[in-house]
Design a protein around this motif. Structure first.
Motif, PDB file in Angstrom:
ATOM      1  N   GLN A  73       0.835  -1.206   0.000  1.00  0.00           N
ATOM      2  CA  GLN A  73       0.000   0.000   0.000  1.00  0.00           C
ATOM      3  C   GLN A  73       0.876   1.266   0.000  1.00  0.00           C
ATOM      4  O   GLN A  73       0.607   2.217  -0.719  1.00  0.00           O
ATOM      5  N   ILE A  74       1.928   1.228   0.785  1.00  0.00           N
ATOM      6  CA  ILE A  74       2.819   2.387   0.877  1.00  0.00           C
ATOM      7  C   ILE A  74       3.495   2.653  -0.470  1.00  0.00           C
ATOM      8  O   ILE A  74       3.661   3.787  -0.904  1.00  0.00           O
ATOM      9  N   GLU A  75       3.865   1.558  -1.115  1.00  0.00           N
ATOM     10  CA  GLU A  75       4.502   1.678  -2.427  1.00  0.00           C
ATOM     11  C   GLU A  75       3.544   2.383  -3.398  1.00  0.00           C
ATOM     12  O   GLU A  75       3.910   3.306  -4.122  1.00  0.00           O
ATOM     13  N   LYS A  76       2.288   1.928  -3.331  1.00  0.00           N
ATOM     14  CA  LYS A  76       1.281   2.499  -4.229  1.00  0.00           C
ATOM     15  C   LYS A  76       1.026   3.978  -3.903  1.00  0.00           C
ATOM     16  O   LYS A  76       1.011   4.833  -4.785  1.00  0.00           O
ATOM     17  N   GLU A  77       0.842   4.274  -2.625  1.00  0.00           N
ATOM     18  CA  GLU A  77       0.502   5.652  -2.242  1.00  0.00           C
ATOM     19  C   GLU A  77       1.636   6.625  -2.540  1.00  0.00           C
ATOM     20  O   GLU A  77       1.415   7.775  -2.861  1.00  0.00           O
ATOM     21  N   ALA A  81       9.330   2.720  -4.999  1.00  0.00           N
ATOM     22  CA  ALA A  81       9.487   1.270  -4.864  1.00  0.00           C
ATOM     23  C   ALA A  81      10.104   0.925  -3.507  1.00  0.00           C
ATOM     24  O   ALA A  81      10.997   1.634  -3.027  1.00  0.00           O
ATOM     25  N   VAL A  82       9.616  -0.147  -2.896  1.00  0.00           N
ATOM     26  CA  VAL A  82      10.196  -0.573  -1.614  1.00  0.00           C
ATOM     27  C   VAL A  82      11.039  -1.844  -1.789  1.00  0.00           C
ATOM     28  O   VAL A  82      11.592  -2.348  -0.825  1.00  0.00           O
ATOM     29  N   LEU A 148      13.112  -6.516   2.024  1.00  0.00           N
ATOM     30  CA  LEU A 148      12.868  -5.359   1.154  1.00  0.00           C
ATOM     31  C   LEU A 148      14.090  -4.453   1.184  1.00  0.00           C
ATOM     32  O   LEU A 148      15.085  -4.729   1.858  1.00  0.00           O
ATOM     33  N   ASP A 149      13.951  -3.347   0.479  1.00  0.00           N
ATOM     34  CA  ASP A 149      15.031  -2.378   0.418  1.00  0.00           C
ATOM     35  C   ASP A 149      14.798  -1.327   1.519  1.00  0.00           C
ATOM     36  O   ASP A 149      13.836  -0.550   1.438  1.00  0.00           O
ATOM     37  N   HIS A 155      11.923   5.857   2.480  1.00  0.00           N
ATOM     38  CA  HIS A 155      11.527   7.001   1.648  1.00  0.00           C
ATOM     39  C   HIS A 155      10.061   6.894   1.211  1.00  0.00           C
ATOM     40  O   HIS A 155       9.385   7.912   1.083  1.00  0.00           O
ATOM     41  N   ALA A 156       9.583   5.667   1.038  1.00  0.00           N
ATOM     42  CA  ALA A 156       8.176   5.512   0.634  1.00  0.00           C
ATOM     43  C   ALA A 156       7.246   6.029   1.739  1.00  0.00           C
ATOM     44  O   ALA A 156       6.284   6.757   1.462  1.00  0.00           O
TER      45      ALA A 156
END
Ligand SMILES: Cc1cc2nc3c(=O)[nH]c(=O)nc-3n(C[C@H](O)[C@H](O)[C@H](O)COP(=O)(O)OP(=O)(O)OC[C@H]3O[C@@H](n4cnc5c(N)ncnc54)[C@H](O)[C@@H]3O)c2cc1C
Length: 805
Positions: A73-77, A81-82, A148-149, A155-156
């Motif tokens: 969800q965070i990636e989308k919002e 990219a995570v 994940l990164d 940053h996301a």
């Protein structure tokens, strides 16, 4: 003009940005995050970025599951990219004991709807081509595990928060914090002052220092951690799909695929601390030098378990620092003793827990309640004792070294002990007491009178202490038992406003002078905040008795609601101590020590009197948790030893026996009595727990009244019941799933053996449809399904005649 914000978050690691995001999502957008250097500049940037749902505290496991689900969800919002790799992961069992332990853990995760499953060796072999299967008995697969990164994920969160209106301020260090008379905070920074209604300490490796700015100490300390990254491994390069992560619990290592190589991380058994007071202010994004000698033993095991590593080059080593608390869980929530200063630190698993910390804190700040039972992470679960440097060093070292060790319900760990001892500690020890530790306090668990060499063996099953506990239970039922009440907290509430204030804080009616009441305390959402007993010593003087380990938590709640004048609270938990004397001969023993009339008419059940007991000036409360006639006798701590000698001498002809916490548990199960932390906790309500019997809905307003009244109307969806389980050599311990016709219908809150009634018993929360007496159910005990039935009544003295005798 000075900038002003509703909230300033100090620290731009994975935890700080998650808090910022969740606050913004909750609608608080006039907020800023301030970061000393760049986002990720603390522990976050060099983390391996691994995450998993499994945790031995089921409440925290549920929150970890939330964190993991949030990444997509965070990636989308955010549009950032995570680098999510949802590979799943397995925990290996490399001994039969570990396999039994993992199977038992697996059952607990079903209670939480965590989709873990057991794997046999064949399946492990197929999925993990580089694992040496020697000694492997099986594994527990967590489909939510992955990596994940860290940079992308941090940053996301920050970008998603900014999109909602939050600000991030980089390359500016907070240098001081001052609370102004109007309770706002002045935040001094390298580039000038700003003000805020709330500050949040999310300063990671520097959190202790940021605490010092506000005059507080926080029980956390940085420790070193190593992992290595390998060159490409041909066996992995040919795989069509990334290999899931592997944790070799018995080998102290974890491994995750990184490109076509791997990361191998080590939880060393001889860990070291780093900068105990926190990193230097100018510490950069630097690594610590690797110390391979120190982790050689664990590496050798790792290279045996993953033999391909023996022929693979090491691309780089990472040795970095991250923070630990005495129990390994984070510190979150309002810091006791301060206003509008919040903790979001001490987090050792930021990528499993960061999202949940943000959610809980945002709920707490915007709605007044974290929304879940977060006691396991609450900064108020510790007292100031935990900030002592040696205590902190010893307990965090113990936690780190045992990170992958099997934990047993009956296990007592040695670090940080003995710290708090009552005046009777050594005499109880000479009687054969084996102690456990509750909030730093040594408390007898059971007594082995004639065998100084006896040691309890940690076990998921009934331990070798079982027969001794049986003797204590039976002595209490037939004669009398003496239990030290050091695990109770005691507060005196006094003053002209005491009655009115307590009437608002507690959901029960207040007792008359000289009488006692069980008093559930609720929050506005109608959830339990305490299962206190309230005694009225005078019109304007009350004692509240609760759990010793909740002192800081309860005092924070009391102070948050205290009027400016008219009410005084004094914590007597360590200045008044005593004993609980109970059993059919308890009145005879008390009568032998006092000139006061202790007959049932003069001192009935739930009454209280000041009286001389032996040479002491005691407060005697006619109350007991054993289900027998009994008295809680409290004296100034300095007189406790005198009281003990007097009771023992007077008790000898009446068969008095010392008893510990384990016997008390067995006795309470036979009476279906709940206890805080198991049956009663922040996530339960009066209607669920049966404490609604003590709620005075008709007394006028009190905190939580409306929510509790709504629940009374609709009925609670789950109910607390007592189960008898067909168990042979093991009893339920807590969180085991309960089944009806193949459907999960509840879970055990706590369980044990009723030594007097000869039954394996468990208190459990079950769906109300199956809460009827005699409903047949099944319960998992040590991973095996066992038949159980709902009992209509407590199996011992259901009418409570003995209690009132
Ligand atoms: C080698 C290693 C591997 C790890 N691997 C994993 C893993 O695989 N999975 C996992 O979940 N966790 C892992 N961790 C742990 C993880 O790194 C931490 O749990 C997480 O980074 C903690 O984040 P944080 O936001 O609490 O703290 P930090 O990342 O330390 O962030 C705190 C921030 O506060 C800032 N700050 C401090 N003081 C001030 C001030 N006065 N003014 C302004 N800013 C300030 C700092 O500059 C810093 O950026 C690993 C740790 C190490 C060392």
């Amino acid at each position: 003009m000075t900038d002003h914000y509703r909230v300033v978050v100090i620290g731009g690691g994975i935890v700080g940005v998650s808090v910022l995001y969740h606050l913004a999502r909750a609608g608080w957008t006039d907020i800023a995050l301030i970061e000393r250097a760049e986002l990720t500049a603390g522990s976050t940037w060099h983390a391996a970025g691994g995450f998993h749902a499994l945790n031995s505290d089921p409440n925290i496991a549920a929150l970890q599951s939330y964190t993991i689900e949030l990444y997509k969800q965070i990636e989308k919002e955010s549009g950032q990219a995570v680098g999510l790799h949802s590979t799943g992961g397995v925990e290996l069992a490399c001994s039969p004991e570990r396999w039994e332990w993992l199977k038992s853990e697996w059952a607990l995760f079903q209670t939480l709807d965590i989709d873990a499953r057991l794997m046999d060796v064949g399946e492990i072999e197929a999925m993990f081509p580089i694992v040496n299967l020697e000694g492997v008995e099986g594994g527990l697969f967590d489909p939510q595990e992955g990596h994940l990164d860290p940079h992308g994920a941090t940053h996301a969160f920050a970008m998603a928060a900014r999109k909602l209106g939050a600000k991030t301020i980089l390359r500016n260090r907070v240098t001081d914090l001052t609370q102004m008379p109007d309770k706002r905070w002045r935040i001094s920074t390298e580039k000038g002052d700003m003000t805020a209604e709330h500050v949040i300490n999310a300063a990671g490796l520097w959190a202790r220092r940021v605490g010092h700015m506000a005059g507080i100490d926080l029980p956390l300390v940085p420790m070193e951690h190593h992992f290595l990254v390998t060159d490409s491994i041909p066996e992995l390069a040919v795989l069509e799909k990334e290999m899931p992560s592997v944790t070799d619990l018995d080998g102290f290592t974890y491994l995750q695929q990184e490109g076509t190589g791997v990361i191998l991380g080590v939880y060393e058994r001889n860990p070291v601390h780093w900068r105990p007071q926190g990193a230097a202010w100018d510490f950069g994004m630097d690594l610590l030098p690797e110390v391979i000698d120190r982790i050689e033993d664990e590496l050798l095991i790792g290279f045996e378990r993953f033999p391909v590593l023996q022929k693979t080059g090491i691309k780089r080593w990472v040795n970095g620092a991250f923070t630990f608390t005495p129990d390994g869980n984070p510190l979150i929530g309002p810091v006791p003793g301060l206003q509008n200063y919040w903790a979001a630190c001490g987090c050792m698993a930021g990528f499993s827990q960061g999202g949940a910390i943000g959610l809980a804190l945002a709920n707490w700040m915007t709605e007044g309640d974290p929304g879940f039972d977060v006691f396991g992470m609450d900064v108020a679960r510790f007292g100031s004792y935990a900030c002592n440097d040696k205590y902190l060093a010893d307990t965090t070292r113990q936690f780190y070294a045992r990170r992958f060790s099997m934990a047993y319900p009956n296990e007592e760990l040695p670090a940080g002990r003995p710290l708090k001892t009552s005046p009777c500690y050594d005499v109880l020890k000479s009687e054969g007491a084996h102690f456990g530790e509750v909030w730093g306090m040594e408390t007898p668990l059971f007594f082995v009178p004639d065998d100084p060499d006896f040691a309890e063996i940690p076990s998921l099953r009934r331990s070798n202490a079982h027969p001794f506990v049986a003797q204590e239970v039976n002595a209490t039922r037939s004669h009398a038992g003496l239990f030290e009440t050091g695990i109770y907290a005691r507060y005196e509430v006094s003053g002209p406003g005491a009655e009115k204030w307590l009437d608002h804080m507690l959901s029960s009616r207040l007792p008359a002078v000289g009488r006692i009441r069980l008093a559930p305390m609720l929050n506005p959402a109608g959830k339990l905040m305490g299962d206190l007993t309230v005694t009225r010593l005078a019109d304007d003087r009350f004692w509240l008795v609760g759990s010793y380990f909740l002192q800081e938590w309860h005092l924070r709640w009391f102070r948050e609601h205290l009027p400016k004048t008219g009410v005084r609270i004094e914590n007597l938990s360590e200045s008044w101590l005593g004993f609980s004397l109970s059993g059919p001969r308890s009145r005879d023993i008390l009568a032998a020590l006092t000139g006061a009339d202790v007959s049932n008419s003069a001192l009935p059940f739930l009454s209280c009197q000041n009286m001389n007991v032996g040479m002491t000036q005691a407060v005697v409360a006619r109350i007991s948790l054993t289900g027998e006639m009994g008295y809680e006798i409290s004296v100034p701590a300095i007189q406790q030893r005198s009281l003990w000698f007097a009771l023992c001498k007077a008790g000898e002809p009446f068969g008095l026996r010392q008893i510990g916490l384990r016997a008390l548990d067995s006795l309470r199960f036979e009476k279906a009595y709940g206890s805080w932390g198991t049956e009663f906790a922040q996530s339960y309500t009066p209607g669920m727990s049966g404490l609604d019997h003590f709620v005075a809905f008709d007394k006028g307003d009190f905190i939580g009244r409306d929510a509790a009244a709504r629940e009374q109307e609709s009925g609670a969806s789950q109910k607390l019941v007592l189960l008898e389980i067909e168990a042979t050599d093991a009893d339920a311990a807590g969180y085991e799933p309960i089944w009806s016709a193949g459907h999960r219908v509840g879970f055990v809150s706590s369980g044990g053996y009723g030594h007097h009634v000869g039954m394996s018993l468990a208190l459990a929360y079950v769906d109300r449809e199956v809460a009827e007496p005699e409903t047949p159910l099944n319960v998992h005990i040590v991973g095996e399904e066992r038949a159980a039935r709902v009992l209509e009544h407590a199996p011992y003295d259901p009418a409570g005649k003995k209690l009132r005798a």
